[in-house]
Design a protein around this motif. Sequence first.
Motif, short mmCIF file in Angstrom:
data_model
loop_
_atom_site.label_atom_id
_atom_site.label_comp_id
_atom_site.label_asym_id
_atom_site.label_seq_id
_atom_site.Cartn_x
_atom_site.Cartn_y
_atom_site.Cartn_z
N VAL A 326 15.64 -32.97 13.70
CA VAL A 326 15.69 -31.91 14.43
C VAL A 326 15.22 -31.92 15.97
N ILE A 328 14.49 -30.41 19.56
CA ILE A 328 14.50 -29.05 19.89
C ILE A 328 14.22 -29.09 21.68
N ASN A 329 15.02 -28.58 22.63
CA ASN A 329 14.73 -28.62 24.11
C ASN A 329 14.99 -27.46 24.59
N GLU A 330 14.96 -26.29 23.67
CA GLU A 330 15.41 -24.88 24.41
C GLU A 330 14.69 -23.90 23.41
N ASP A 331 14.34 -22.72 24.06
CA ASP A 331 13.98 -21.50 23.18
C ASP A 331 15.14 -20.92 22.47
N GLU A 333 17.16 -20.83 18.31
CA GLU A 333 17.21 -20.70 16.89
C GLU A 333 16.73 -21.98 16.11
N LEU A 334 16.82 -23.25 16.82
CA LEU A 334 15.95 -24.29 16.28
C LEU A 334 14.37 -24.36 16.69
N LEU A 335 14.11 -23.86 17.63
CA LEU A 335 12.55 -23.46 17.58
C LEU A 335 12.16 -22.53 16.76
N ALA A 338 11.80 -24.28 13.39
CA ALA A 338 10.40 -25.16 13.35
C ALA A 338 9.31 -24.10 12.99
N PHE A 396 10.68 -32.75 13.23
CA PHE A 396 10.96 -31.97 14.62
C PHE A 396 10.59 -32.96 15.64
N PHE A 398 10.19 -32.37 19.56
CA PHE A 398 10.11 -31.22 20.48
C PHE A 398 10.17 -31.92 22.12
N PHE A 409 7.06 -22.02 21.75
CA PHE A 409 6.46 -23.19 21.23
C PHE A 409 5.05 -23.45 21.54
#
Length: 534
Positions: A326, A328-331, A333-335, A338, A396, A398, A409
């Motif tokens: 996964v 993740i590069n933005e604030d 759903e994915l963050l 995690a 994950f 990040f 984060f």
Amino acid sequence: MDQIEDQQEENKFQVIVVQIFNDPENKNNYKPLKEYITANKPSYNMIENLFIDAIKDLDHKVIGQKLYFIINELIQINIQRVFLRILYNYIQARQDLFDFNYELLKQQGFQKLWDKQRPEEIQQFIQLFRLEVQQQEVEKLFLQLTKSKKYDDAFHLFKTLNLNMHCFQQLMAQMNNNSDAGKAAEFINRQNYDVDLFPNIVERLEKQSSRYIQNNYKWQQAEEMLIFRKQTLAYLCEDYYFGGKNKIDNNKQIACSIIKRNDLLPLIKKDDIKQQIIQDLDALELIPNDLFTRDIFGPTEIIFDKDSEQVYIKLQDLNQQENQIVFINEDGELLNMAYDHLICQWRQNLQQQKNSEERFYFDVGVDSEFISSDTKLDKKGVAVQILQISSFQYTFIFDLVFLQKVERFRQLFVALFEDFEIQKSGQAFSEDLKILSKFLNIEQLVIILLIQICRNYIDIGNTFKHLNGDSSVRNLAFISQQIIGKPISKFEQCSNWAIRPLRKAQIHYAAMDSLIQNNGKIRDGFYRRGERIN
């Protein structure tokens, strides 16, 4: 007995000093002082205390009249500078006791002694004895030091006497060679000068950087590593075009291909070379960079050698598929996913098991990837790019370039490393953690202390060394080979982690680096050799 011997040595030092000050014109009195300091290596404080005690009862006015002879002879025998510093500091602190006739001091010869001092002592010496030294005399000494390649002395002189920029430019011109350009960069940085004022040093360092990369990496890697450093990449292509030290097949074709892809022609500085390249750009067929055109989710070596497919571990061998990675590069759903997986779900499970006598842990592997300074004049320094955290279910990745200022984060990061019950595994990760904490503006010492005191972190390399009795810390590739039977690929270790999007092979490498440290076989291998490190 030792105390008696020490006292005797101290008395010996004081007798030597008194003899010098009572009869400074007797040259035989000076050599024992140098021999004493060489043999006993006393500290600055010890020499200072013994010296002050030795001359406390002497007539300071008489000492002042004898200073020229004393200092001149000390310089002539090349006395250890620690003694001269103590002498100068002593005089400076008690000038009123010496009642100097400064004109007489100059007549005695002090005016001739200023340039016999070390550069860092000259200013103090001139001020101490109120000498009048012309700027041109200082600049003449600076030029002598520069031409004789005493660069550290020249720089000290420049710095302590506030010489003009023209002098510094002379120093840089003298140091503009492959051996000294690195030290020149240190001087520029220490003065906090604008690097654009020193284009020749910048060019020299960029060429050195390009040749290092040329000598240590495939041309495909080199192109990607320098993709944001266009001028350095242009220097690399010039070397490729003419063969360089390491001959490669199709060198002109490769050079022209890189130049064409990256629009480097305007950066080729020599017109004769540029004209040759222009002709070849039209005549030669361009060669694609396989890193870009044949990207795979797996060890990068497979791109260049199909036979290596069975050599290295793949993520699938560790029971993780590509869809379990996964990025993740933005604030969003994915963050949140995690945070929920790494923090919330674990805490819920722990709460449910709180009545059990057995102690439960949540195991994760951690790693991070950085980019380093381009040259010594690159003030960006080490820049962290991604953080990888692997559980058994997910890895994950990040993207810290985008998440640096995202509060959610930062909360996840702190919660993960402050939780005693989350067992982190990594290799030499403490240093990474310092950089990460600074990057995220988090109290780095708090987290480092938590790791060290609470022992919720396993250093894979050190643990393997301890349990196997190795003489040195092994890298992950070696440990993996020993325990799992295959090494992990390290091809991407120094790749360009600043490019976006990352290649699939980079994603695979990044995930592997953290997942392997949380792998059951690795942990079982440790447990078979010793108790859990906690």
